[in-house]
Design a protein around this motif. Structure first.
Motif, PDB file in Angstrom:
ATOM      1  N   GLU A  29       0.794  -1.227   0.000  1.00 40.16           N
ATOM      2  CA  GLU A  29       0.000   0.000   0.000  1.00 40.16           C
ATOM      3  C   GLU A  29       0.826   1.276   0.000  1.00 40.16           C
ATOM      4  N   GLY A  30       2.151   1.129  -0.062  1.00 40.37           N
ATOM      5  CA  GLY A  30       2.995   2.314  -0.036  1.00 40.37           C
ATOM      6  C   GLY A  30       2.985   3.031   1.297  1.00 40.37           C
ATOM      7  N   GLY A  31       2.807   2.269   2.398  1.00 37.73           N
ATOM      8  CA  GLY A  31       2.703   2.868   3.721  1.00 37.73           C
ATOM      9  C   GLY A  31       4.040   3.045   4.408  1.00 37.73           C
ATOM     10  N   VAL A  32       4.002   3.773   5.510  1.00 35.57           N
ATOM     11  CA  VAL A  32       5.167   3.991   6.355  1.00 35.57           C
ATOM     12  C   VAL A  32       4.997   3.177   7.630  1.00 35.57           C
ATOM     13  N   VAL A  33       5.998   2.389   7.985  1.00 36.83           N
ATOM     14  CA  VAL A  33       5.968   1.582   9.203  1.00 36.83           C
ATOM     15  C   VAL A  33       6.533   2.415  10.351  1.00 36.83           C
ATOM     16  N   ILE A  34       5.767   2.522  11.436  1.00 41.40           N
ATOM     17  CA  ILE A  34       6.188   3.323  12.585  1.00 41.40           C
ATOM     18  C   ILE A  34       6.331   2.415  13.806  1.00 41.40           C
ATOM     19  N   ASN A  35       7.482   2.442  14.414  1.00 41.32           N
ATOM     20  CA  ASN A  35       7.756   1.577  15.554  1.00 41.32           C
ATOM     21  C   ASN A  35       6.924   1.950  16.777  1.00 41.32           C
ATOM     22  N   ALA A  36       6.291   0.943  17.374  1.00 46.45           N
ATOM     23  CA  ALA A  36       5.545   1.118  18.624  1.00 46.45           C
ATOM     24  C   ALA A  36       6.029   0.088  19.644  1.00 46.45           C
ATOM     25  N   ASP A  37       7.344  -0.060  19.722  1.00 44.14           N
ATOM     26  CA  ASP A  37       7.960  -0.968  20.689  1.00 44.14           C
ATOM     27  C   ASP A  37       8.982  -0.184  21.495  1.00 44.14           C
ATOM     28  N   HIS A  62      10.693   2.892   7.193  1.00 44.14           N
ATOM     29  CA  HIS A  62      10.523   2.562   8.607  1.00 44.14           C
ATOM     30  C   HIS A  62      10.960   3.762   9.448  1.00 44.14           C
ATOM     31  N   ARG A  63      10.160   4.109  10.461  1.00 46.48           N
ATOM     32  CA  ARG A  63      10.471   5.261  11.297  1.00 46.48           C
ATOM     33  C   ARG A  63      10.532   4.878  12.780  1.00 46.48           C
ATOM     34  N   VAL A  86       6.620  12.504  12.816  1.00 46.78           N
ATOM     35  CA  VAL A  86       6.465  11.616  11.660  1.00 46.78           C
ATOM     36  C   VAL A  86       5.205  11.978  10.881  1.00 46.78           C
ATOM     37  N   MET A  87       4.120  12.184  11.603  1.00 46.71           N
ATOM     38  CA  MET A  87       2.853  12.527  10.945  1.00 46.71           C
ATOM     39  C   MET A  87       2.991  13.792  10.096  1.00 46.71           C
ATOM     40  N   ALA A  88       3.718  14.765  10.631  1.00 47.78           N
ATOM     41  CA  ALA A  88       3.879  16.026   9.914  1.00 47.78           C
ATOM     42  C   ALA A  88       4.744  15.874   8.671  1.00 47.78           C
ATOM     43  N   SER A  89       5.602  14.855   8.658  1.00 50.70           N
ATOM     44  CA  SER A  89       6.543  14.695   7.544  1.00 50.70           C
ATOM     45  C   SER A  89       6.049  13.759   6.453  1.00 50.70           C
ATOM     46  N   GLU A  92      -0.442  13.078   3.532  1.00 51.88           N
ATOM     47  CA  GLU A  92      -1.678  12.571   4.107  1.00 51.88           C
ATOM     48  C   GLU A  92      -2.220  11.357   3.359  1.00 51.88           C
ATOM     49  N   SER A  93      -1.801  11.175   2.128  1.00 56.17           N
ATOM     50  CA  SER A  93      -2.281  10.037   1.342  1.00 56.17           C
ATOM     51  C   SER A  93      -1.573   8.728   1.697  1.00 56.17           C
ATOM     52  N   VAL A  94      -0.494   8.811   2.482  1.00 57.58           N
ATOM     53  CA  VAL A  94       0.310   7.632   2.810  1.00 57.58           C
ATOM     54  C   VAL A  94      -0.204   7.003   4.103  1.00 57.58           C
ATOM     55  N   PRO A  95      -0.569   5.714   4.087  1.00 62.98           N
ATOM     56  CA  PRO A  95      -1.019   5.062   5.323  1.00 62.98           C
ATOM     57  C   PRO A  95       0.102   4.990   6.355  1.00 62.98           C
TER      58      PRO A  95
END
Length: 295
Positions: A29-37, A62-63, A86-89, A92-95
């Motif tokens: 989906e062309g998304g960005v993976v954000i670490n929640a660990d 990956h962020r 991360v959200m600001a960078s 908005e179309s990227v999951p």
């Protein structure tokens, strides 16, 4: 689709295949993976904390992986601020695909968080010792004097919650309730949110944990622990409590045999996974469940 931003939340115990699922979704989906660990935010320990490999990170954006020095303490509030960045960078179309095993991160992301300063372990221990000889009524009376609002919110004199309230008051001069009543809002209020908890069969998870730590030991974990020990860090820092650090350290010091170190680390990981599953079951009971990613 409504045109609102989209976020996918993938939670679950260690070794359940979260990172693989997140990567597959990001590629599709062309998304960005954000670490929640909470452990994977730290540098130095890549293999030990099972961060996505360099090969995986090359396949998708990956962020927040390995961005925090091992010598620091990184709070949930700081993680939320990093997520804001991360959200600001990201367009908005990227999951945004959040993945990890730290339930408090997900809870804060959705519901907000009272950003309470770090309380020293020494002060917490001092409060624990102080209330140890008190009965329930005496404990509540003590809390009533120092934080009446927190006392009114306790139905019983739960030692853990009471200790927390007293330690916060003594460390900051502010009541725990004052922090809680100024809780930050969650960050996903305007998002379309999809949630899933990976909840694999217990025996399957045990097998994956055992295989993974054996592979870690042979795949760079020992060198990482050597590098970490070379930094001469405060033993109370979060990164020093990562599963594998003490066990591999004991082997390096000749205190334990290699197989014993692996066994002890595997047992500790099983226990951690059990606590994670209990947390997700209690706090995310309405999230959809699925087994190992890909099954």
């Amino acid at each position: 689709m409504t045109g609102r931003r989209r976020a996918v939340l993938i939670a679950g115990p260690t070794a359940s295949g979260k990172s693989a699922l997140a990567l597959a979704m990001a590629q599709a989906e062309g998304g960005v993976v954000i670490n929640a660990d909470a452990m994977q935010v730290y540098d130095t320990l890549c293999v030990v904390t099972a961060r996505p490999t360099a090969e995986d990170r090359a396949l998708a954006d990956h962020r927040l992986y390995g961005t925090v020095p091992a010598s620091t303490r990184f709070s949930t509030g700081q993680w939320l601020e990093a997520v804001r960045g991360v959200m600001a960078s990201v367009p908005e179309s990227v999951p945004l695909i959040f993945v990890g095993g730290t339930g408090l991160y997900f809870d804060a992301l959705l519901n907000g968080f009272a950003d309470i300063p770090e309380i020293s372990p020494a002060l917490t221990l001092q409060v624990q010792q102080e209330i140890q000889a008190l009965d329930g009524a005496e404990r509540l009376a003590l809390l009533q004097r120092e934080d009446p609002v927190a006392a009114s919110r306790l139905r019983v004199a739960d030692p853990q919650r009471l200790t927390r309230a007293l330690a916060v008051k003594r460390a900051t001069g502010r009541t725990l309730s004052s922090f809680q009543d100024r809780q930050q809002a969650g960050l996903l209020g305007e998002f379309v949110v999809e949630r899933v908890v990976l909840d694999p069969d217990r025996d399957v998870l045990r097998q994956r944990i055992a295989r993974r730590f054996e592979a870690m030991f042979a795949g760079g974990a020992v060198e990482e622990v050597k590098a970490l020990r070379g930094l001469d860090l405060d033993p109370s820092l979060p990164v020093m409590k990562a599963i594998g650090v003490r066990e591999i350290g004991d082997w390096l010091d000749g205190v334990a045999e290699r197989d014993d170190a692996i066994t002890l680390a595997t047992i500790a990981t099983h226990q951690y996974a059990k606590r994670q599953r209990t947390w997700f079951r209690n706090r995310f009971s309405d999230w959809p469940r699925r087994g190992i990613a890909g099954t």
